[in-house]
Design an enzyme around this catalytic site. Structure first.
Site, mmCIF file in Angstrom:
data_model
loop_
_atom_site.group_PDB
_atom_site.id
_atom_site.type_symbol
_atom_site.label_atom_id
_atom_site.label_comp_id
_atom_site.label_asym_id
_atom_site.label_seq_id
_atom_site.Cartn_x
_atom_site.Cartn_y
_atom_site.Cartn_z
ATOM 1 N N THR A 85 -0.269 8.455 -15.437
ATOM 2 C CA THR A 85 -0.128 7.877 -14.089
ATOM 3 C C THR A 85 -0.782 8.748 -13.017
ATOM 4 O O THR A 85 -0.516 8.560 -11.828
ATOM 5 C CB THR A 85 1.353 7.606 -13.719
ATOM 6 N N SER B 149 -4.755 2.407 4.402
ATOM 7 C CA SER B 149 -4.907 1.825 3.078
ATOM 8 C C SER B 149 -4.886 0.291 3.155
ATOM 9 O O SER B 149 -5.670 -0.392 2.489
ATOM 10 C CB SER B 149 -3.774 2.343 2.172
ATOM 11 N N LYS C 46 0.785 -1.237 0.000
ATOM 12 C CA LYS C 46 0.000 0.000 0.000
ATOM 13 C C LYS C 46 0.819 1.291 0.000
ATOM 14 O O LYS C 46 0.302 2.374 0.259
ATOM 15 C CB LYS C 46 -1.002 0.045 1.173
ATOM 16 N N ARG D 237 5.914 4.901 2.138
ATOM 17 C CA ARG D 237 4.778 5.794 2.441
ATOM 18 C C ARG D 237 4.626 5.881 3.951
ATOM 19 O O ARG D 237 4.896 4.896 4.661
ATOM 20 C CB ARG D 237 3.511 5.202 1.829
ATOM 21 N N ARG E 88 -8.343 3.791 -4.241
ATOM 22 C CA ARG E 88 -9.290 4.215 -3.213
ATOM 23 C C ARG E 88 -9.358 5.742 -3.115
ATOM 24 O O ARG E 88 -10.335 6.354 -3.506
ATOM 25 C CB ARG E 88 -8.883 3.571 -1.876
ATOM 26 N N HIS F 14 7.085 -7.230 -2.392
ATOM 27 C CA HIS F 14 6.834 -6.568 -1.097
ATOM 28 C C HIS F 14 7.793 -7.124 -0.034
ATOM 29 O O HIS F 14 7.617 -6.853 1.156
ATOM 30 C CB HIS F 14 5.397 -6.826 -0.637
HETATM 31 P P1 A3P Z 1 -5.150 4.491 -0.889
HETATM 32 O O1 A3P Z 1 -5.748 3.206 -0.425
HETATM 33 O O2 A3P Z 1 -4.708 5.366 0.249
HETATM 34 O O3 A3P Z 1 -6.005 5.230 -1.870
HETATM 35 P P2 A3P Z 1 -0.059 -0.351 -3.668
HETATM 36 O O4 A3P Z 1 0.001 -0.235 -5.134
HETATM 37 O O5 A3P Z 1 1.281 -0.400 -3.006
HETATM 38 O O6 A3P Z 1 -0.988 -1.436 -3.237
HETATM 39 O O7 A3P Z 1 -0.661 1.023 -3.111
HETATM 40 C C1 A3P Z 1 -2.021 1.361 -3.284
HETATM 41 C C2 A3P Z 1 -2.224 2.772 -2.792
HETATM 42 O O8 A3P Z 1 -1.616 3.684 -3.738
HETATM 43 C C3 A3P Z 1 -3.708 3.154 -2.711
HETATM 44 O O9 A3P Z 1 -3.797 4.124 -1.673
HETATM 45 C C4 A3P Z 1 -3.910 3.773 -4.098
HETATM 46 O O10 A3P Z 1 -5.037 4.600 -4.200
HETATM 47 C C5 A3P Z 1 -2.609 4.571 -4.218
HETATM 48 N N1 A3P Z 1 -2.321 4.935 -5.618
HETATM 49 C C6 A3P Z 1 -2.252 4.138 -6.689
HETATM 50 N N2 A3P Z 1 -2.032 4.852 -7.801
HETATM 51 C C7 A3P Z 1 -1.980 6.157 -7.420
HETATM 52 C C8 A3P Z 1 -1.811 7.394 -8.132
HETATM 53 N N3 A3P Z 1 -1.656 7.425 -9.449
HETATM 54 N N4 A3P Z 1 -1.815 8.529 -7.401
HETATM 55 C C9 A3P Z 1 -1.968 8.514 -6.062
HETATM 56 N N5 A3P Z 1 -2.147 7.379 -5.352
HETATM 57 C C10 A3P Z 1 -2.146 6.205 -6.022
#
Ligand code: A3P
Length: 304
Positions: A236, A147, A56, A139, A266, A117
């Site tokens: 992106t 998250s 996350k 993060r 999310r 991970h």
């Molecule tokens: P949130 O749940 O806080 O929205 P991972 O890819 O490591 O699983 O991380 C997922 C998190 O990164 C989620 O956070 C997701 O919304 C956020 N995320 C993915 N793409 C993103 C983007 N382009 N900009 C900002 N956040 C992003």
């Protein structure tokens, strides 16, 4: 591809939440633990690029940025397949007949873009031996916790998170898949000057994606034109990725990931923890954070 192709094999299959095992104390999916010798023996290629992160932390976001850099801003090429087929997830072992991360990686022509991970001490040693480049995304712990809680609710491929109150303690104790956030971020931080590791912060990406994408490109020894850089930022952005089925995990069957419980894409913001943490929880968290992060030079922003 793998999931849609194989969804029909599952029929009305009801997904069981996975059992967890441990590798040197780190909680990992039991199926990952069972194939650990093969994962540990994975052979990296010098040209491979590994995107590593605690769950996350923005892994998928960085994968999309790296893919766009690699494909010189060719959006159509970056839509060739879903994230999980473009960039094998090293340690993941999905239920048969879905190929494992290792099988996908081994079937792919190097140089590859890979995802993990794993905490730094569990990274297969050939990445270090081959001097492959690693981009680590970190993060802040509070937003990661929030998250991860929502992700474990919607993703049956992970243990049930239980109530928010319980999850808060579970996360702090490190009893979540891939283990302790504290050990993960500090472990990779301490390793970064000994290897080819670029350490990037999610909060910096939210603040200035163009600047961070440029950092990644320089690390990958790629010269980006203004035009390509602009395309990367557009493709992106949170909204573009939320709308992109090749990046938003909507291609995974809903019996695994149920986006109606909580979408994968999310909120994508810094500071959502403020909408979840009670005042008392915040105090407990800050105290534990202080204790665990004492002595490290690593710092995070929990708001922008
Ligand atoms: P949130 O749940 O806080 O929205 P991972 O890819 O490591 O699983 O991380 C997922 C998190 O990164 C989620 O956070 C997701 O919304 C956020 N995320 C993915 N793409 C993103 C983007 N382009 N900009 C900002 N956040 C992003």
């Amino acid at each position: 591809m793998a999931f849609e192709r194989n969804a029909r094999y599952f029929g009305s299959y009801v997904m069981q939440r996975p059992a967890m095992g441990r590798i040197t104390g780190v909680p990992l999916d039991q199926k990952t633990c069972e194939t650990w010798p093969d994962i540990w023996g994975f052979q990296a290629h010098p040209g491979d690029v590994l995107v590593a992160a605690y769950p996350k932390a923005g892994t998928t976001w960085m994968q999309e940025v790296v893919d766009m850099i690699h494909e010189d801003g060719d959006v159509a090429r970056c839509r060739r397949a879903p994230t999980y087929d473009r960039h094998p997830f090293l340690e993941v072992v999905a239920p048969k007949p879905v190929p494992s991360g290792l099988q996908l990686a081994e079937a792919m022509e190097p140089p590859r873009i890979l995802k993990t991970h794993l905490p730094v001490q569990l990274l297969p040693p050939s990445f270090w031996e081959k001097k492959s480049k690693v981009i680590y995304v970190a993060r802040n712990a509070k937003d990661c916790l929030v998250s991860y809680f929502h992700f474990q609710r919607m993703n049956k491929g992970l243990p049930d998170p239980g109530s928010w109150e319980n999850y808060f303690s579970t996360f702090l104790s490190g009893e979540v898949p891939w283990g302790s956030w504290f050990e993960h971020v500090t472990g990779w931080w301490n390793a970064k000057d000994r290897h080819q590791i670029l350490y990037i912060f999610y909060e910096d990406m939210v603040e200035d994606l163009r600047r961070e994408a440029q950092k990644v490109a320089r690390f990958l020894e790629k010269d980006l034109s203004e035009d390509v850089l602009e395309k990367i930022c557009q493709h992106t952005s949170f909204q573009a990725m939320k709308d992109n089925p090749m990046a938003n995990y909507s291609t995974i069957p809903t019996f695994v990931m149920d986006h109606s419980i909580s979408p994968f894409m999310r909120k994508g913001i810094v500071g959502d923890w403020k909408n979840h943490f009670l005042v008392a929880q915040n105090e407990i968290f800050d105290e534990e954070y202080e204790r665990r992060m004492k002595g490290t030079t690593l710092t995070f922003r929990t708001q922008l």
